[in-house]
Design an enzyme around this catalytic site. Structure first.
Site, mmCIF file in Angstrom:
data_model
loop_
_atom_site.group_PDB
_atom_site.id
_atom_site.type_symbol
_atom_site.label_atom_id
_atom_site.label_comp_id
_atom_site.label_asym_id
_atom_site.label_seq_id
_atom_site.Cartn_x
_atom_site.Cartn_y
_atom_site.Cartn_z
ATOM 1 N N ARG A 156 93.299 38.654 19.343
ATOM 2 C CA ARG A 156 93.301 38.884 20.796
ATOM 3 C C ARG A 156 93.376 40.390 21.106
ATOM 4 O O ARG A 156 92.387 41.010 21.481
ATOM 5 C CB ARG A 156 94.469 38.103 21.432
ATOM 6 N N ASP A 157 94.534 40.981 20.884
ATOM 7 C CA ASP A 157 94.709 42.401 21.222
ATOM 8 C C ASP A 157 93.750 43.258 20.393
ATOM 9 O O ASP A 157 93.220 44.268 20.862
ATOM 10 C CB ASP A 157 96.162 42.813 20.928
ATOM 11 N N HIS A 213 106.253 45.366 19.959
ATOM 12 C CA HIS A 213 104.775 45.342 19.987
ATOM 13 C C HIS A 213 104.328 46.802 20.097
ATOM 14 O O HIS A 213 104.138 47.332 21.188
ATOM 15 C CB HIS A 213 104.330 44.518 21.199
ATOM 16 N N HIS A 241 101.953 50.052 19.327
ATOM 17 C CA HIS A 241 100.649 50.600 18.942
ATOM 18 C C HIS A 241 100.892 51.880 18.143
ATOM 19 O O HIS A 241 101.952 52.487 18.234
ATOM 20 C CB HIS A 241 99.792 50.851 20.192
ATOM 21 N N CYS A 282 93.586 49.291 24.084
ATOM 22 C CA CYS A 282 93.801 48.578 25.335
ATOM 23 C C CYS A 282 92.754 49.047 26.313
ATOM 24 O O CYS A 282 92.610 50.249 26.533
ATOM 25 C CB CYS A 282 95.207 48.820 25.886
ATOM 26 N N ASN A 306 97.190 48.155 17.415
ATOM 27 C CA ASN A 306 98.564 47.806 17.063
ATOM 28 C C ASN A 306 98.832 48.288 15.653
ATOM 29 O O ASN A 306 97.904 48.462 14.862
ATOM 30 C CB ASN A 306 98.741 46.284 17.052
HETATM 31 C C1 LIG Z 1 94.051 38.911 36.443
HETATM 32 C C2 LIG Z 1 92.600 39.096 36.827
HETATM 33 C C3 LIG Z 1 91.836 37.788 36.649
HETATM 34 C C4 LIG Z 1 92.560 39.495 38.283
HETATM 35 O O1 LIG Z 1 91.248 39.892 38.633
HETATM 36 P P1 LIG Z 1 90.801 40.046 40.164
HETATM 37 O O2 LIG Z 1 89.436 40.625 40.147
HETATM 38 O O3 LIG Z 1 91.851 40.748 40.922
HETATM 39 O O4 LIG Z 1 90.913 38.539 40.617
HETATM 40 P P2 LIG Z 1 89.925 37.448 41.126
HETATM 41 O O5 LIG Z 1 90.805 36.257 41.329
HETATM 42 O O6 LIG Z 1 89.128 37.981 42.270
HETATM 43 O O7 LIG Z 1 88.937 37.141 39.904
HETATM 44 C C5 LIG Z 1 87.798 37.908 39.591
HETATM 45 C C6 LIG Z 1 86.788 37.015 38.911
HETATM 46 O O8 LIG Z 1 87.331 36.548 37.676
HETATM 47 C C7 LIG Z 1 87.440 35.127 37.694
HETATM 48 N N1 LIG Z 1 88.711 34.771 37.069
HETATM 49 C C8 LIG Z 1 89.938 34.962 37.555
HETATM 50 N N2 LIG Z 1 90.845 34.564 36.663
HETATM 51 C C9 LIG Z 1 90.166 34.098 35.607
HETATM 52 C C10 LIG Z 1 90.589 33.554 34.364
HETATM 53 N N3 LIG Z 1 91.863 33.414 34.056
HETATM 54 N N4 LIG Z 1 89.636 33.193 33.492
HETATM 55 C C11 LIG Z 1 88.321 33.335 33.778
HETATM 56 N N5 LIG Z 1 87.868 33.863 34.944
HETATM 57 C C12 LIG Z 1 88.806 34.228 35.843
HETATM 58 C C13 LIG Z 1 87.384 34.743 39.148
HETATM 59 O O9 LIG Z 1 86.908 33.424 39.306
HETATM 60 C C14 LIG Z 1 86.454 35.766 39.705
HETATM 61 O O10 LIG Z 1 85.120 35.424 39.357
HETATM 62 P P3 LIG Z 1 83.927 35.575 40.437
HETATM 63 O O11 LIG Z 1 84.364 34.769 41.603
HETATM 64 O O12 LIG Z 1 83.870 37.045 40.750
HETATM 65 O O13 LIG Z 1 82.743 35.041 39.705
HETATM 66 C C15 LIG Z 1 91.927 40.213 35.992
HETATM 67 O O14 LIG Z 1 92.503 41.429 36.337
HETATM 68 C C16 LIG Z 1 92.044 40.003 34.514
HETATM 69 O O15 LIG Z 1 91.525 39.044 33.962
HETATM 70 N N6 LIG Z 1 92.736 40.923 33.819
HETATM 71 C C17 LIG Z 1 92.958 40.796 32.396
HETATM 72 C C18 LIG Z 1 93.112 42.127 31.790
HETATM 73 C C19 LIG Z 1 93.425 42.015 30.318
HETATM 74 O O16 LIG Z 1 93.147 41.015 29.672
HETATM 75 N N7 LIG Z 1 94.006 43.084 29.763
HETATM 76 C C20 LIG Z 1 94.333 43.144 28.382
HETATM 77 C C21 LIG Z 1 95.507 42.289 28.036
HETATM 78 S S1 LIG Z 1 97.078 43.066 28.336
HETATM 79 C C22 LIG Z 1 97.365 43.964 26.924
HETATM 80 O O17 LIG Z 1 96.504 44.078 26.102
HETATM 81 C C23 LIG Z 1 98.722 44.531 26.700
HETATM 82 C C24 LIG Z 1 99.543 43.734 25.704
HETATM 83 C C25 LIG Z 1 99.820 42.311 26.212
HETATM 84 O O18 LIG Z 1 98.841 43.588 24.476
HETATM 85 C C26 LIG Z 1 100.871 44.426 25.436
HETATM 86 C C27 LIG Z 1 100.779 45.946 25.205
HETATM 87 O O19 LIG Z 1 100.162 46.388 24.229
HETATM 88 O O20 LIG Z 1 101.334 46.648 26.032
#
Ligand SMILES: CC(C)(COP(=O)([O-])OP(=O)([O-])OC[C@H]1O[C@@H](n2cnc3c(N)ncnc32)[C@H](O)[C@@H]1OP(=O)([O-])[O-])[C@@H](O)C(=O)NCCC(=O)NCCSC(=O)C[C@@](C)(O)CC(=O)[O-]
Length: 301
Positions: A15-16, A208, A210, A241, A250
């Site tokens: 995933r990450d 966690h 990096h 990220c 990581n």
């Molecule tokens: C939260 C949202 C969805 C808000 O995104 P948004 O644009 O504010 O919200 P939205 O509700 O308008 O959704 C946009 C579009 O995405 C669709 N949608 C909405 N939700 C979903 C879903 N669940 N699955 C599939 N599709 C989805 C939704 O239907 C829409 O599609 P459209 O109508 O434009 O065709 C967006 O910002 C997002 O997906 N962000 C994810 C970012 C991400 O994955 N970042 C990396 C992970 S975090 C990380 O790596 C850190 C960590 C955890 O490892 C720890 C560390 O290292 O610190």
């Protein structure tokens, strides 16, 4: 407190590690093989997929297919990241053993990452947690930017503690503390942990880290002395990220397992099986192996 005798590795490479790959979307079959091989090497907790918007993170767009394709090994927990109810529904249908909800200690990072404030993210997670509980799916929480933010710089450990506490109170069994951009150093990491541990028992905290500045192993060794025994890692040090420019992967699973072996801390992971996996996946995606142990041991292959 002293070092633990056992540690649990949470492998986040699928995933990450893969979410940030630019270029063509990695084939589902490669992701599935990666997860299966990691399980065969003795890893019993794998973050396998992410049910986020494919518009935001294209590499994770095949989460459902990945979850459907893996060969589940008894005793292995397959987890999925879920930012909202839609993600939670997908993860539950895909039979994830665990969902991970994620917020941050920094408002700016939260906005860039999930397009809302920290408070809004917590609100969004309420139905996610309810749905997970109803379906007997465990909930893990992440707090990002615990040792620094790419947009705000220094982060007050009190802010980390407050978000960690909220996630715990919501029903997370464990909170993973993310040094998202790898800027921490050992004393700073210990101070942050000490503050968070006032709110969340240390046996419910995970590290966690990096490795952007090459400090991850030192930071891990430091916080393990204060009772942390759950460590998130990524095979071959894959990752970064998408919303933290310059963040490298990581800490590499191979490097952590090698260190823990040297310390006599049990993980149940077979390093000889793990190293070829890191070399294989980096070849598949055209990357250099970010694990020093992986490179060193491969020389002897
Ligand atoms: C939260 C949202 C969805 C808000 O995104 P948004 O644009 O504010 O919200 P939205 O509700 O308008 O959704 C946009 C579009 O995405 C669709 N949608 C909405 N939700 C979903 C879903 N669940 N699955 C599939 N599709 C989805 C939704 O239907 C829409 O599609 P459209 O109508 O434009 O065709 C967006 O910002 C997002 O997906 N962000 C994810 C970012 C991400 O994955 N970042 C990396 C992970 S975090 C990380 O790596 C850190 C960590 C955890 O490892 C720890 C560390 O290292 O610190």
């Amino acid at each position: 407190m002293g070092l633990p005798s056992k540690a649990r590795i949470v492998e986040v490479g699928p995933r990450d590690g893969l979410q940030n790959e630019s270029g063509p979307v990695i084939e589902t079959s490669i992701k599935v093989e990666l997860i299966n091989r990691l399980a065969q090497a003795g890893i019993n907790h794998i973050e396998a997929a992410s049910f986020v918007s494919p518009k935001w993170v294209p590499q994770m767009g095949d989460a459902a297919q990945v979850m459907a394709g893996i060969t589940r090994k008894a005793g292995v927990a397959y987890a999925a990241l879920t930012p909202n109810m839609r993600g939670a529904e997908g993860a539950i249908v895909a039979r994830a053993d665990e969902v991970a909800i994620f917020s941050a200690a920094s408002e700016s990072f939260t906005r860039k990452n999930i397009n809302c404030s920290i408070a809004e993210s917590i609100e969004r997670f309420i139905p996610v947690v309810e749905a997970a509980k109803k379906n007997n799916v465990r909930i893990r929480g992440y707090v990002s930017t615990v040792l620094g933010c790419p947009y705000e710089g220094e982060i007050d450990p009190a802010q980390v503690a407050a978000v960690a506490r909220e996630l715990l109170d919501m029903g997370c069994y464990e909170i993973s503390l993310g040094d998202t951009i790898g800027v921490g150093t050992p004393v700073k990491a210990r101070k942050m942990l000490a503050r968070v541990a006032n709110e969340v028992p240390v046996n419910q905290l995970a590290a966690h880290f990096h490795d952007t500045y090459g400090q991850a192993l030192a930071n891990l060794y430091a916080v393990m002395q204060d009772g942390v025994s759950v460590i998130d890692t990524s095979v071959a040090g894959l990752g970064g990220c998408p919303y933290a420019k310059g963040a490298s992967g990581n800490v590499a699973t191979e490097d952590v397992v090698y260190m823990l072996n040297g310390l006599g801390i049990e993980t149940g992971i077979d390093l000889d099986k793990l190293v070829p996996i890191g070399n294989w996946i980096t070849q598949q995606i055209g990357r250099t192996n970010g694990s020093k142990v992986g490179l060193a041991m491969a020389c002897g292959e």
